[in-house]
Each structure stands twice: as C-alpha cells, then as structure tokens.
Design a protein around this motif. Structure first.
Motif, PDB file in Angstrom:
ATOM      1  N   LYS A 174      10.269   2.618  -3.946  1.00 32.16           N
ATOM      2  CA  LYS A 174      11.523   3.125  -2.971  1.00 32.16           C
ATOM      3  C   LYS A 174      11.301   2.559  -1.678  1.00 32.16           C
ATOM      4  N   ILE A 175      12.009   1.726  -1.468  1.00 31.02           N
ATOM      5  CA  ILE A 175      11.893   0.842  -0.268  1.00 31.02           C
ATOM      6  C   ILE A 175      13.345   0.568   0.269  1.00 31.02           C
ATOM      7  N   VAL A 187      11.160  -0.692   8.336  1.00 33.89           N
ATOM      8  CA  VAL A 187      11.190  -0.628   6.692  1.00 33.89           C
ATOM      9  C   VAL A 187      10.541   0.716   6.192  1.00 33.89           C
ATOM     10  N   THR A 188      11.161   1.310   5.537  1.00 35.88           N
ATOM     11  CA  THR A 188      10.960   2.764   5.178  1.00 35.88           C
ATOM     12  C   THR A 188      10.560   2.609   3.730  1.00 35.88           C
ATOM     13  N   ILE A 189       9.273   3.455   3.347  1.00 34.91           N
ATOM     14  CA  ILE A 189       8.897   3.510   1.987  1.00 34.91           C
ATOM     15  C   ILE A 189       8.656   4.912   1.586  1.00 34.91           C
ATOM     16  N   ASP A 190       9.184   5.268   0.522  1.00 34.37           N
ATOM     17  CA  ASP A 190       8.987   6.474   0.062  1.00 34.37           C
ATOM     18  C   ASP A 190       7.869   6.368  -1.045  1.00 34.37           C
ATOM     19  N   GLY A 191       6.573   6.907  -0.958  1.00 31.38           N
ATOM     20  CA  GLY A 191       5.709   6.467  -1.974  1.00 31.38           C
ATOM     21  C   GLY A 191       5.955   7.465  -3.342  1.00 31.38           C
ATOM     22  N   VAL A 192       5.767   6.531  -4.450  1.00 32.21           N
ATOM     23  CA  VAL A 192       5.902   7.462  -5.864  1.00 32.21           C
ATOM     24  C   VAL A 192       4.517   7.429  -6.382  1.00 32.21           C
ATOM     25  N   ASP A 193       4.518   8.154  -7.653  1.00 34.41           N
ATOM     26  CA  ASP A 193       3.346   8.427  -8.284  1.00 34.41           C
ATOM     27  C   ASP A 193       2.655   7.046  -9.053  1.00 34.41           C
ATOM     28  N   ARG A 194       3.826   6.335  -9.887  1.00 30.61           N
ATOM     29  CA  ARG A 194       3.621   5.218 -10.441  1.00 30.61           C
ATOM     30  C   ARG A 194       4.371   4.075 -10.504  1.00 30.61           C
ATOM     31  N   ALA A 242       0.724  -1.211   0.069  1.00 28.22           N
ATOM     32  CA  ALA A 242      -0.077   0.041   0.074  1.00 28.22           C
ATOM     33  C   ALA A 242       0.820   1.131  -0.071  1.00 28.22           C
ATOM     34  N   ALA A 243       1.933   1.081   0.700  1.00 34.92           N
ATOM     35  CA  ALA A 243       2.845   2.356   0.897  1.00 34.92           C
ATOM     36  C   ALA A 243       3.664   2.671  -0.190  1.00 34.92           C
ATOM     37  N   THR A 244       3.716   1.798  -1.201  1.00 34.88           N
ATOM     38  CA  THR A 244       4.473   2.306  -2.398  1.00 34.88           C
ATOM     39  C   THR A 244       4.088   3.431  -3.257  1.00 34.88           C
ATOM     40  N   LEU A 245       2.687   3.341  -3.338  1.00 41.47           N
ATOM     41  CA  LEU A 245       1.824   4.401  -3.923  1.00 41.47           C
ATOM     42  C   LEU A 245       1.338   5.390  -3.118  1.00 41.47           C
ATOM     43  N   ALA A 246       1.599   5.449  -1.814  1.00 43.06           N
ATOM     44  CA  ALA A 246       1.056   6.484  -0.754  1.00 43.06           C
ATOM     45  C   ALA A 246       1.599   7.811  -1.102  1.00 43.06           C
ATOM     46  N   GLU A 247       1.271   8.942  -0.687  1.00 37.40           N
ATOM     47  CA  GLU A 247       1.867  10.105  -0.525  1.00 37.40           C
ATOM     48  C   GLU A 247       2.832  10.256   0.323  1.00 37.40           C
ATOM     49  N   GLY A 248       4.060  10.528   0.179  1.00 41.51           N
ATOM     50  CA  GLY A 248       4.833  10.679   1.314  1.00 41.51           C
ATOM     51  C   GLY A 248       5.872   9.506   2.045  1.00 41.51           C
ATOM     52  N   GLY A 254       9.984  -7.243  -1.502  1.00 42.57           N
ATOM     53  CA  GLY A 254      10.446  -5.905  -1.428  1.00 42.57           C
ATOM     54  C   GLY A 254      11.516  -5.608  -2.840  1.00 42.57           C
ATOM     55  N   ALA A 255      12.297  -6.905  -3.030  1.00 45.29           N
ATOM     56  CA  ALA A 255      13.179  -6.948  -4.060  1.00 45.29           C
ATOM     57  C   ALA A 255      12.331  -6.802  -5.419  1.00 45.29           C
ATOM     58  N   ALA A 256      11.144  -7.336  -5.615  1.00 48.25           N
ATOM     59  CA  ALA A 256      10.115  -7.346  -6.712  1.00 48.25           C
ATOM     60  C   ALA A 256       9.522  -5.974  -6.822  1.00 48.25           C
ATOM     61  N   LEU A 257       9.216  -5.330  -5.587  1.00 47.10           N
ATOM     62  CA  LEU A 257       8.689  -4.120  -5.629  1.00 47.10           C
ATOM     63  C   LEU A 257       9.804  -2.828  -6.028  1.00 47.10           C
ATOM     64  N   ILE A 258      10.857  -2.982  -5.728  1.00 46.86           N
ATOM     65  CA  ILE A 258      11.832  -2.185  -5.953  1.00 46.86           C
ATOM     66  C   ILE A 258      12.331  -2.276  -7.445  1.00 46.86           C
ATOM     67  N   LYS A 259      12.080  -3.638  -8.001  1.00 43.90           N
ATOM     68  CA  LYS A 259      12.413  -3.519  -9.734  1.00 43.90           C
ATOM     69  C   LYS A 259      11.169  -2.781 -10.543  1.00 43.90           C
TER      70      LYS A 259
END
Ligand code: UD1
Length: 422
Positions: A209-210, A218-225, A177-183, A200-205
């Motif tokens: 931004k994890i 775990v820290t996730i900086d949300g991105v637009d897409r 959920a956090a990958t596409l959140a604001e902030g 996490g590795a699959a999401l980073i690909k």
C-alpha cells in the motif's frame, strides 16, 4: 580483458531498440525477497549488474529461473520461498553497490540481515548513512562490525523519515522495508526518479500500500504479507539518452525505440538547445543531428533535473560544439574522470572543482583510452564514434555492467565498432 575498437566518422542512421532499465530492474528483482510467492519479471536487461544481482539473490536462497526473451533481454521467475542465508558478502557488494538494497527487504521479512558496506567507488565516497538512519528510525538495531552492517528488528515500525538528500538508493531501501512494517511510514524529500515509480508499481502489484511514488512525499502503509506479481520493467532512459547523443554527435538520423519523453524532459530540453532536431513519436523518439552542435550549459540535479548519468555523454557532444559550455556536477564529487581521457583525444576541457569548462574543438582524434566507470566508459565509445582514426577502449567491463550488447546495437545503425575478446 576485452577491448572495444571504434573507427569514427560514420553517420548513424536507422533504428535502435532500448533495453529494460538497469536501475529499475535492480531494486525490482531485489523486492522479490519480500514474498515467498513467485514473481515474474519481463524486459529485464541482459547485462552484468543484473547477473550479479541474480547471483546475490541465489546466494540468499532465491530460486531463479531465466528465459531468454524473444523481444530482447530476459524474462525471469524469482521465488524467495526458502531463504537460507541472510548475509550479502563483500565480494558481491563491492562489485555492485545496489547489492546494499537487500538490507531493507531482508530485515523487514526476516527480522535480521548482515550486509557488507559498499565503501567508496570511482565517482566518490557514496555513503549509506541515509539508508541506515531511516531503518534505525523504523526501530532497527544497527551495528557496524568488520565492514558489515548488522541489522535486526523483531518487527519494523512505521516512522516519519526525512531524507537529507533525495537519495535514490535510500528511498528504495526504505520503501521496500516499509511495505512489511507495522503502521505508516512517510518518506519526505524522497527521490522522484522514474525507477522509483517503477519499483513502487511492482510493489503495489505485490499488494503493498504505497502512495506518492515519484513525488516528494511517499507514504507506505505496512501490510502483513505481500504476494507474487508480474511486472514489465520500464525502458532504460539513460541508455536511450546515450543513443540520442550518438545520433546528434554524428549528424545522424536515428529512431530510438522505447525512449520515453516523459522520463527525459530535462535532457531533451538540453539536446534541443544544442541544436538536435527531436520528434517524439508513438513508441520512441527520432533524433536528427546537424553539422555542429551549439554549446549549452548543464547542471546535474536530482530528477526531474538533468541526470548525472547522462553528464559524461553530453560532455562529449559539448567537446565538439561551437562555443564554450560549463558543465556542473552536483550529485557526485568525482565524476569527471572521462574529461581527462577526452582531453587525450584532443578535447579542450578544464576542470575547476565540480565544474568542467568545455571549449568546443573541430574534431577529436582516436587514442587508446581507459574506462573508469560505467558512464565514463560509454562517453569514450561516443567520442570514438566521432574521432578520426581508431579509438581503443580498455577496461570495458565497466561498460558491460550497464549496457546490453552496445557494440551490436551501434553497428546496426552504421557505427564501425567491434569487441576484441581477450
Ligand atoms: C542511483 C543510480 C545511479 C545514479 C544515482 C543518482 C542505481 C542502481 N544507481 O545511485 O546510476 O547516478 O542514483 O541519480 O539506481 N548519499 C548520501 N548518503 C546516502 C545515500 C546517498 O550522502 O545514504 C549521497 C551520495 O553520495 C550521492 C547522492 O547522495 O552524492 C546521490 O546518491 P543516490 O541517489 O543514493 O545514488 P545511488 O542510489 O547510489
């Protein structure tokens, strides 16, 4: 319903290949909901829970293309370009709890989702409160209506979330959920299982931004897409551990190809303590059993502790070990159902709350037994490999949920095991 028949007493010898990890593949396939691009996955195990997930995703509108892989398992192309449905129904969620993981990705990308709550299961209550609390902290409006969770949020917002327990599922749902959140989202006391790292590795690909996957925070900086990606699923550490117990139990000598020592540390420690001879090689682990295992005490814990998913298998080894062992289960409240079936096969196991006191006996004897959950059912197969006379295991659909062609893999290394079709 199919049955498995095992005749024990054969020493296992040779090489067995580990499939892709079920528990890593499930969230990874679900993470394809986060993008409209094509995602390509390799080394996906060909088993029931994966087929349930593909059915669930197809029902939401995901295009699924399947190619049987020459290397075993499946290669998959998934594309969630046109999502036509934001609802995961009870019929699917009740057969596989991991279906609940669609909640985070659907909510993050489409702003709403309606997902059935899983309810209890054979091994305990298994609530989803931590998933929901985390999403609420990210600004989601959450309602429970007629057995469903209805969640909505125009845009999820990054938040600092502390998990009361390092829940694997909650960490995965919130990470996605956090990958596409604001902030920025910070998940504290996150689960550290290798499957989380693989997700996490699959999401980073995919462009997420994890930081800190596999660590407490775990820290996730949300991105637009996010965009499409290609990912190979890690080998299944639980399947690998299961084969290692099989080798130790039968005094065998088996090379478990694909077993990763770095994912199995606590388990390997205990297996060695029980007397098995292990050699970590390039590409796998060789296990040599001896005449009789020694007794060891085991306590299941979140990773990197001893995995609850290997507790039932180790109990079989302890049931014929020379001595008394105490097995303490701290993750699930009702995960000793196999003990009662093992006692029917001649084991001497006494249950006291979350502890099992296992007095090693000389041998087990075959009996008709019944599988109650995934890991319990495989423990009965293991017991059957050892037992004199025939063991007949019914309700094997539990086994099929999580093990790819187990009877074929075990017969290849010398077991007398077959499936009888209903
Ligand atoms: C995952 C694995 C499962 C493994 C388990 C523990 C998958 C598909 N399944 O299950 O094979 O046995 O991790 O390693 O990956 N809890 C709460 N509230 C929540 C969530 C969990 O109280 O919101 C509790 C559970 O009841 C349980 C404990 O936390 O007692 C651990 O559960 P969790 O780590 O979430 O397990 P799963 O993700 O369901």
């Amino acid at each position: 319903m199919d049955k498995i028949l095992v005749r024990g007493g054969h020493r296992l010898e040779g090489e067995v290949v580990v499939s892709g990890s079920k528990n890593a593949a499930l969230p990874i396939l679900i993470s394809s909901l986060l993008t409209s691009d094509i995602c390509e996955y390799h080394h996906v195990p060909d088993l029931m829970d994966i087929h349930t997930t593909l059915k669930l995703l197809a029902g939401l509108g995901v295009r699924v293309e399947k190619v049987q892989s020459a290397a075993g398992g499946m290669d998959l192309l998934l594309q969630a370009e046109t999502i036509t449905n934001l609802r995961a129904v009870y019929d699917l969620v009740k057969t596989m709890r991991a279906s609940f993981l669609v909640l985070g990705p659907l909510l993050a990308r489409f702003g709403e989702a309606r997902v059935s709550t899983p309810g209890g299961c054979a091994i305990g209550a298994r609530p989803v409160n931590l998933h929901l609390k985390g999403l609420a902290q990210m600004g989601a409006k959450i309602e429970r209506v007629h057995g469903y969770v209805e969640a909505s949020a125009k845009k999820l917002k990054g938040a600092r979330i502390y998990l009361d327990l390092p829940s694997v599922g909650a960490t995965e749902n919130l990470m996605m959920a956090a990958t596409l959140a604001e902030g920025k989202t910070i998940i504290e006391n996150a689960a550290k299982e290798p499957e989380i790292e693989d997700l996490g590795a699959a999401l980073i690909k995919m462009g997420a931004k994890i930081n800190g996957c596999g660590a407490d925070i775990v820290t996730i900086d949300g991105v637009d897409r996010l965009h499409g990606a290609k990912h190979d699923v890690i080998p299944d550490r639980i399947e690998a551990g299961t084969f290692m117990v099989a080798a130790a139990l039968t005094g065998g000598d088996v090379f478990v190809q694909g077993a990763r020592a770095d994912h199995l540390d606590a388990f390997l420690f205990k297996l060695r303590e029980a007397g098995a001879e292990l050699s970590v090689r390039e590409g796998g682990i060789r296990v040599k059993g001896n005449d009789r295992a020694g007794s060891v005490d085991i306590t299941t814990l979140p990773y990197p502790g001893f995995p609850t998913d290997l507790q039932a298998q180790m109990m079989v080894l302890m049931s014929v070990a020379g001595g008394v062992s105490v097995i303490t289960e701290t993750i699930f409240e009702n995960r000793f159902m196999h003990a009662l079936e093992l006692n029917r096969m001649g084991a001497d196991i006494r249950l006291e709350g979350n502890r099992a006191i296992v007095r090693g006996v000389e041998n087990l004897s075959g009996a008709p037994v019944m599988a109650t959950d995934l890991r319990a059912s495989v423990s009965l197969v293991l017991a059957g490999l050892l037992a004199r006379s025939e063991t007949e295991i019914s309700r094997v659909y539990h086994l099929d949920r999580g093990y790819e062609h187990i009877e074929k893999k075990l017969s290849k290394v010398g077991a007398d095991i077959k499936r009888v079709k209903a």
